[in-house]
Motif scaffolding. Sequence first.
Motif, short mmCIF file in Angstrom:
data_model
loop_
_atom_site.label_atom_id
_atom_site.label_comp_id
_atom_site.label_asym_id
_atom_site.label_seq_id
_atom_site.Cartn_x
_atom_site.Cartn_y
_atom_site.Cartn_z
N GLN A 86 0.75 -1.29 -0.05
CA GLN A 86 0.09 -0.05 0.05
C GLN A 86 0.95 1.16 0.04
OE1 GLN A 86 -3.61 0.19 -0.31
NE2 GLN A 86 -2.89 2.03 -0.82
N ASP A 87 1.91 1.15 0.94
CA ASP A 87 2.69 2.38 0.90
C ASP A 87 3.38 2.51 -0.52
OD1 ASP A 87 2.26 2.78 3.66
OD2 ASP A 87 4.13 1.95 4.22
N VAL A 88 3.85 1.58 -1.36
CA VAL A 88 4.50 1.75 -2.58
C VAL A 88 3.27 2.29 -3.58
CG1 VAL A 88 5.14 0.33 -4.62
CG2 VAL A 88 5.96 -0.27 -2.17
N PHE A 89 2.35 1.77 -3.83
CA PHE A 89 1.28 2.30 -4.26
C PHE A 89 0.95 3.67 -4.02
CE2 PHE A 89 0.47 -2.29 -5.35
CZ PHE A 89 0.71 -2.22 -6.76
#
Length: 73
Positions: A62-65
């Motif tokens: 989620q952090d990556v996206f």
Amino acid sequence: MKTEDLLREIESLPVEERARVADSVLKTLNPTESEIDKKWAEVAKRRLDEIKAGAVKPVSGQDVFDEIWKRFS
């Protein structure tokens, strides 16, 4: 044996056996490249070892996206 007969035979198998048949057929369509697979396994093991040793901190998907959306919005 006709294809239709073979498919009926496969459909009559238990789910585990059908999964084995499907996996086997898919491998003939997209054969594995053992050298490439071996290298990917080495990379995955190295990365897992780095995480376990605390050398790197994993980042949630989620952090990556979220970061991608922030950069390209």
